[in-house]
Design a protein around this motif. Structure first.
Motif, PDB file in Angstrom:
ATOM      1  N   ARG A  49     -18.157  -6.474 -77.152  1.00 45.81           N
ATOM      2  CA  ARG A  49     -17.871  -7.468 -77.998  1.00 45.81           C
ATOM      3  C   ARG A  49     -16.830  -8.282 -77.452  1.00 45.81           C
ATOM      4  O   ARG A  49     -15.678  -7.729 -77.235  1.00 45.81           O
ATOM      5  CB  ARG A  49     -17.228  -6.887 -79.449  1.00 45.81           C
ATOM      6  N   GLY A  55     -25.510 -14.530 -87.409  1.00 45.94           N
ATOM      7  CA  GLY A  55     -23.957 -14.819 -87.632  1.00 45.94           C
ATOM      8  C   GLY A  55     -23.648 -15.548 -86.365  1.00 45.94           C
ATOM      9  O   GLY A  55     -24.700 -15.831 -85.275  1.00 45.94           O
ATOM     10  N   LYS A  56     -22.507 -15.950 -85.980  1.00 48.38           N
ATOM     11  CA  LYS A  56     -22.174 -16.596 -84.708  1.00 48.38           C
ATOM     12  C   LYS A  56     -22.104 -15.694 -83.577  1.00 48.38           C
ATOM     13  O   LYS A  56     -22.324 -16.192 -82.499  1.00 48.38           O
ATOM     14  CB  LYS A  56     -20.678 -17.184 -84.938  1.00 48.38           C
ATOM     15  N   GLY A  57     -22.355 -14.382 -83.915  1.00 46.74           N
ATOM     16  CA  GLY A  57     -22.686 -13.462 -82.565  1.00 46.74           C
ATOM     17  C   GLY A  57     -24.061 -14.026 -81.956  1.00 46.74           C
ATOM     18  O   GLY A  57     -24.121 -13.842 -80.804  1.00 46.74           O
ATOM     19  N   MET A  72     -25.017 -18.148 -90.909  1.00 43.82           N
ATOM     20  CA  MET A  72     -23.624 -18.315 -91.245  1.00 43.82           C
ATOM     21  C   MET A  72     -23.051 -19.570 -90.704  1.00 43.82           C
ATOM     22  O   MET A  72     -24.028 -20.162 -89.817  1.00 43.82           O
ATOM     23  CB  MET A  72     -22.787 -17.210 -90.651  1.00 43.82           C
ATOM     24  N   GLY A 127     -25.537 -10.410 -85.381  1.00 47.86           N
ATOM     25  CA  GLY A 127     -24.623 -10.742 -84.985  1.00 47.86           C
ATOM     26  C   GLY A 127     -23.781 -11.590 -86.111  1.00 47.86           C
ATOM     27  O   GLY A 127     -23.042 -12.454 -85.996  1.00 47.86           O
ATOM     28  N   ARG A 187     -20.794 -10.137 -89.383  1.00 48.17           N
ATOM     29  CA  ARG A 187     -20.107  -8.930 -89.959  1.00 48.17           C
ATOM     30  C   ARG A 187     -20.091  -9.062 -91.300  1.00 48.17           C
ATOM     31  O   ARG A 187     -20.201  -9.975 -92.136  1.00 48.17           O
ATOM     32  CB  ARG A 187     -18.666  -8.967 -89.466  1.00 48.17           C
ATOM     33  N   ASP A 222     -25.819  -5.347 -83.709  1.00 48.63           N
ATOM     34  CA  ASP A 222     -24.383  -5.733 -83.144  1.00 48.63           C
ATOM     35  C   ASP A 222     -24.164  -4.890 -81.932  1.00 48.63           C
ATOM     36  O   ASP A 222     -24.652  -3.685 -81.665  1.00 48.63           O
ATOM     37  CB  ASP A 222     -23.292  -5.487 -84.182  1.00 48.63           C
ATOM     38  N   ILE A 223     -23.242  -5.424 -80.746  1.00 49.89           N
ATOM     39  CA  ILE A 223     -22.960  -4.740 -79.873  1.00 49.89           C
ATOM     40  C   ILE A 223     -21.985  -3.773 -80.189  1.00 49.89           C
ATOM     41  O   ILE A 223     -21.688  -3.056 -79.285  1.00 49.89           O
ATOM     42  CB  ILE A 223     -22.405  -5.999 -78.525  1.00 49.89           C
ATOM     43  N   ILE A 268     -27.758  -8.828 -78.447  1.00 52.17           N
ATOM     44  CA  ILE A 268     -28.717  -9.339 -79.376  1.00 52.17           C
ATOM     45  C   ILE A 268     -30.106  -9.769 -78.696  1.00 52.17           C
ATOM     46  O   ILE A 268     -30.984  -9.496 -79.223  1.00 52.17           O
ATOM     47  CB  ILE A 268     -28.049 -10.786 -80.126  1.00 52.17           C
TER      48      ILE A 268
HETATM   49  P1  ADP Z   1     -20.032 -14.692 -88.623  1.00 49.93           P
HETATM   50  O1  ADP Z   1     -18.730 -15.131 -88.941  1.00 49.93           O
HETATM   51  O2  ADP Z   1     -20.920 -15.920 -88.418  1.00 49.93           O
HETATM   52  O3  ADP Z   1     -20.913 -13.921 -89.875  1.00 49.93           O
HETATM   53  P2  ADP Z   1     -18.877 -12.637 -87.147  1.00 49.93           P
HETATM   54  O4  ADP Z   1     -18.114 -12.953 -86.241  1.00 49.93           O
HETATM   55  O5  ADP Z   1     -18.750 -11.982 -88.392  1.00 49.93           O
HETATM   56  O6  ADP Z   1     -20.083 -13.754 -87.376  1.00 49.93           O
HETATM   57  O7  ADP Z   1     -20.168 -11.604 -86.338  1.00 49.93           O
HETATM   58  C1  ADP Z   1     -20.271 -11.462 -84.897  1.00 49.93           C
HETATM   59  C2  ADP Z   1     -20.733 -10.306 -84.595  1.00 49.93           C
HETATM   60  O8  ADP Z   1     -21.733 -10.465 -83.339  1.00 49.93           O
HETATM   61  C3  ADP Z   1     -19.595  -9.459 -84.142  1.00 49.93           C
HETATM   62  O9  ADP Z   1     -19.700  -8.255 -85.002  1.00 49.93           O
HETATM   63  C4  ADP Z   1     -20.029  -9.131 -82.601  1.00 49.93           C
HETATM   64  O10 ADP Z   1     -19.678  -7.569 -82.246  1.00 49.93           O
HETATM   65  C5  ADP Z   1     -21.408  -9.605 -82.320  1.00 49.93           C
HETATM   66  N1  ADP Z   1     -21.694  -9.821 -81.361  1.00 49.93           N
HETATM   67  C6  ADP Z   1     -21.227 -10.823 -80.367  1.00 49.93           C
HETATM   68  N2  ADP Z   1     -21.741 -11.178 -79.342  1.00 49.93           N
HETATM   69  C7  ADP Z   1     -22.899 -10.082 -79.290  1.00 49.93           C
HETATM   70  C8  ADP Z   1     -24.032  -9.768 -78.380  1.00 49.93           C
HETATM   71  N3  ADP Z   1     -24.187 -10.503 -77.366  1.00 49.93           N
HETATM   72  N4  ADP Z   1     -24.816  -9.092 -78.808  1.00 49.93           N
HETATM   73  C9  ADP Z   1     -24.673  -8.084 -79.864  1.00 49.93           C
HETATM   74  N5  ADP Z   1     -23.729  -8.500 -80.900  1.00 49.93           N
HETATM   75  C10 ADP Z   1     -22.673  -9.599 -80.716  1.00 49.93           C
END
Ligand code: ADP
Ligand code: TZD
Length: 587
Positions: A179, A240-242, A266, A299, A301, A324-325, A344
């Motif tokens: 992460r 999500g932004k992930g 998101m 990605g 939460r 999720d990672i 992802i």
């Molecule tokens: P949003 O606010 O858009 O809902 P979050 O910031 O809550 O998104 O969630 C982003 C998630 O993505 C985090 O839990 C993070 O661990 C995960 N993440 C980020 N990069 C990667 C990746 N390359 N592969 C898998 N998960 C990822």
């Protein structure tokens, strides 16, 4: 170690000694150079920062060595620029600050980066360890390493010049692997001046191999997720932004379209698929969250932004699949039936392989009911957006901006405020990934100009920053930075005379205005003119549209003061319910 080694042995005179030293002295490097070399060796070409003791020469040298140094007026904004550069590129954005107060100013940005899972490195100079550790009162004394630890994903200090290479490598790997997050790197003043044999220095540099290795999900986990998805009656994908960060755009696109499952982005995942995609369920958000039976989180939460995965928002209990990672993210708020742990790109490709081998698209009952809800909500929204009231309300102003932005899907959008954030998020459509940057996981104000500068510098494309007047104030002085570097940033200040709105009054009748109120009728456009930028004052949607088109075409720093009805906003935007209410009975 600092003494040059001379092959010959000195004998008689000083003269002879000087001559020999000049001829045979080996090439030396020092801490300053090694920091720059270590960053360059890992393809980091930009530093966002603010100079002073002990890092001024480090910044100068970075520039002299061909790196870009973008100097800010406050470290928090430099840190935010670095963080958003990290999010856009998957390479840690670097912020450079002076000791104690400069470091603390940057620390908010580092903490925000960690909270948002953005890779960033905050490098701070620090005062002399001997004095700091005995608390003898040095210039800008602070135990920065320990101060940083609770707010960073990792924190390191380098004490020997020969360890700079390994220190930078550790910082890079910590920032981007697993992460992503913010890393603090402490460089005491003495370290920068330490010299070292140049050849030895070169050998001490480390080029990080595969800083963010792929993490392949287990086949069992993938199968469990596919089985669940195949049994779903009303499936939903939540991006999500992930997912945006992962840059697995094509795989995600294919997964959505091959499966036929409706999806919700998101706010910072908007544009991963274009917001006008037929499967996009944004306009029926409440409906799909409440009605879906199986939700695939990619990605994202289940934090406050998603009502913690429970309660009224989510309607009947449902089953979650979560990609999720970070394994510890799973079951953080509610039970997750099918966790898929990995990066992802790998996880989505694995799911896709399973789906391609046979998958029934969701029933038309489900997709048609979503479409009906979308049509109804969009019709209601269209009526609101058509308003042309003067002074402007949020809808009329945002419609004008939306229509211009539609013609330039390549433009980055920065967005903060309360009402300005909530309305712009739903009204301004995004068509390309990683183009929308906003208050994020913390709902923080103050990211505006830092993100705008970071995005402009990183993408070399224009930025339109849509800012509440309160939100803008946190980083407004960076207009000078924008003008100094001639960045194509158009800032639109939604000026409704205060925090949320401008109509509150002081109940005592005293001379001070209410806590939420600012100077009435302020002209933010005059601020940018002080630095040579273009200022506009827009009082109608037609003016706003005309000025925005003009400013984008000019490709120069500009600010539009958009005069909004001071009664238009609501307290805390959509978060009114999070304000604790007084329960006192006394008057
Ligand atoms: P949003 O606010 O858009 O809902 P979050 O910031 O809550 O998104 O969630 C982003 C998630 O993505 C985090 O839990 C993070 O661990 C995960 N993440 C980020 N990069 C990667 C990746 N390359 N592969 C898998 N998960 C990822
Ligand atoms: N300080 C910080 C760092 N983050 C915050 N989120 C806040 C304070 C509290 N806050 C909000 O949550 S929104 C907001 C503040 C001060 C500003 C809202 O007013 P605005 O936007 O003028 O920016 P609108 O569109 O008029 O609501």
């Amino acid at each position: 170690m600092n003494e040059p080694k001379l092959k010959s042995i000195f004998t008689s005179t000083d003269f002879q000694q000087t001559e020999l030293t000049a001829i045979e002295k080996p090439e030396l490097t020092d801490g300053f150079h090694l920091v720059i070399d270590a960053l360059k060796c890992n393809d980091i070409d930009t530093i966002f920062g603010l100079v002073g003791i002990p890092i001024t020469d480090l910044a100068r040298l970075a520039q002299a060595e061909g790196m870009r140094f973008i100097g800010f007026r406050h470290e928090q904004n430099a840190g935010n620029a670095a963080a958003i550069a990290g999010y856009m590129t998957q390479k840690p954005g670097v912020c450079l600050t002076v000791s104690a107060p400069g470091f603390l100013n940057g620390l908010t940005a580092l903490a925000n980066a960690t909270t948002n899972c953005f890779p960033m490195i905050l490098i701070s100079g620090s005062s002399e360890r001997e004095i700091v550790d005995l608390q003898q009162g040095d210039y800008e004394e602070m135990d920065q390493l320990n101060a940083a630890k609770p707010f960073a994903k990792a924190a390191y200090r380098v004490l020997k010049a020969e360890d700079i290479g390994i220190g930078v490598a550790r910082a890079i790997r910590a920032a981007v692997s697993g992460r992503p997050g913010g890393v603090y790197l402490d460089l005491p003043a003495q370290l920068l001046g330490q010299s070292l044999d140049a050849a030895h220095g070169r050998k001490s540099l480390v080029r990080v191999v595969e800083p963010a290795p792929r993490q392949i999900p287990s086949p069992d986990a993938v199968q469990r997720a596919i089985d669940l998805l195949k049994g779903a009656k009303r499936p939903l994908i939540l991006l999500g932004k992930g997912a945006a960060y992962a840059q697995a755009d094509a795989a995600i696109h294919t997964l959505v379209e091959t499966s036929g499952i409706p999806y919700l982005p998101m706010s910072m995942a908007k544009g991963l698929l274009p917001d006008n995609h037929p499967q996009c369920a944004s306009a029926a958000r409440s409906f799909v969250l409440a009605e879906a039976d199986v939700v695939l989180l990619i990605g994202a939460r289940l934090n406050w932004l998603l009502a913690h995965g429970k309660g009224k928002t989510w309607g009947a209990p449902k089953k979650f699949i979560q990609i999720d990672i970070a394994p510890t993210e799973i079951d953080s708020n509610v039970a997750v039936a099918a966790p898929v742990i990995g990066d992802i790109g790998s996880c989505v490709s694995a799911l896709l392989a399973g789906i391609k081998s046979g998958f029934n698209k969701p029933s038309t009952d489900w997709t048609a009911s979503i479409q009906a809800r979308k049509d109804k909500n969009l019709a209601k929204m269209a009526a609101m957006l058509d308003q042309n009231t003067v002074p402007m309300n949020f809808h009329g102003a945002l419609r004008a901006i939306r229509d211009v932005m539609k013609t330039r899907p390549d433009i980055n959008v920065v967005n903060e405020g309360a009402n300005t954030l909530d309305f712009a998020r739903s009204i301004i459509d995004m068509y390309e990934p990683r183009k929308r940057f906003d208050s994020g996981t913390w709902g923080i104000m103050g990211i505006g100009m830092g993100y705008a500068i970071g995005a402009a510098v990183t993408s070399c494309l224009p930025v339109v920053a849509i800012e509440g007047d309160s939100a803008f104030g946190f980083s407004g002085m960076e207009l000078e930075t924008i003008c100094r570097y001639q960045l194509p940033v158009v800032t639109i200040v939604f000026n409704n005379n205060g925090v949320y709105r401008g109509t509150d009054v002081n109940p005592t009748g005293g001379a001070d205005v209410a806590p939420t109120v600012f100077v009435k009728g302020a002209r933010y456009d005059k601020m940018i003119e002080a630095f040579g930028g273009i200022g506009y004052n827009a009082t109608t949607p037609a003016e706003l549209s005309k000025f925005l088109i003009e400013a984008i075409a000019a490709n120069k720093p500009a600010l539009i003061n958009a005069v909004i009805d001071e009664a238009a906003g609501t307290e805390s935007g959509r978060l009114t319910n999070l304000n604790p209410a007084s329960t006192a009975t006394k008057k």
